[in-house]
Design a protein around this motif. Structure first.
Motif, short mmCIF file in Angstrom:
data_model
loop_
_atom_site.label_atom_id
_atom_site.label_comp_id
_atom_site.label_asym_id
_atom_site.label_seq_id
_atom_site.Cartn_x
_atom_site.Cartn_y
_atom_site.Cartn_z
N MET A 1 -4.87 4.28 -2.57
CA MET A 1 -4.67 4.14 -0.98
C MET A 1 -3.48 5.12 -0.99
O MET A 1 -2.52 5.17 -1.79
CB MET A 1 -4.17 2.56 -1.02
N HIS A 2 -3.44 5.38 0.29
CA HIS A 2 -2.39 6.24 0.59
C HIS A 2 -1.37 5.60 1.82
O HIS A 2 -1.96 5.25 2.76
CB HIS A 2 -2.83 7.49 1.14
N TRP A 3 -0.07 5.40 1.65
CA TRP A 3 0.91 4.70 2.68
C TRP A 3 1.69 6.10 3.17
O TRP A 3 2.10 6.76 2.60
CB TRP A 3 1.80 3.52 1.97
N SER A 4 1.53 5.92 4.57
CA SER A 4 2.41 6.93 5.41
C SER A 4 3.86 6.62 5.43
O SER A 4 4.97 7.22 5.79
CB SER A 4 1.94 7.20 6.95
N SER A 5 4.20 5.25 4.90
CA SER A 5 5.88 4.97 5.25
C SER A 5 5.97 3.67 3.92
O SER A 5 5.09 3.13 3.53
CB SER A 5 6.14 4.28 6.51
#
Length: 60
Positions: A1-5
């Motif tokens: 999963m990729h989190w932007s913040s």
């Protein structure tokens, strides 16, 4: 999963309550296990000291 913040990371895609609740539960259980093991170790050493003291009293 990729989190932007960072806040997205802590939100865990809307599952934060479940994820962080599980992390907290595991941490509490691990801490409890460590404390129980340390207490058991202390009791075992105390038993050894008591038995050693009784053995020394018998030789007087």
């Amino acid at each position: 999963m990729h989190w932007s913040s960072v806040s997205d990371f802590f939100a865990m895609g809307g599952y934060a309550v479940y994820v962080w609740g599980s992390v907290l539960a595991c941490a509490v259980l691990i801490l409890g296990e460590v404390l129980v093991a340390r207490a058991g170790r202390a009791r075992a050493w105390q038993r050894v000291r008591d038995e050693r003291a009784l053995g020394e009293q018998g030789h007087d």
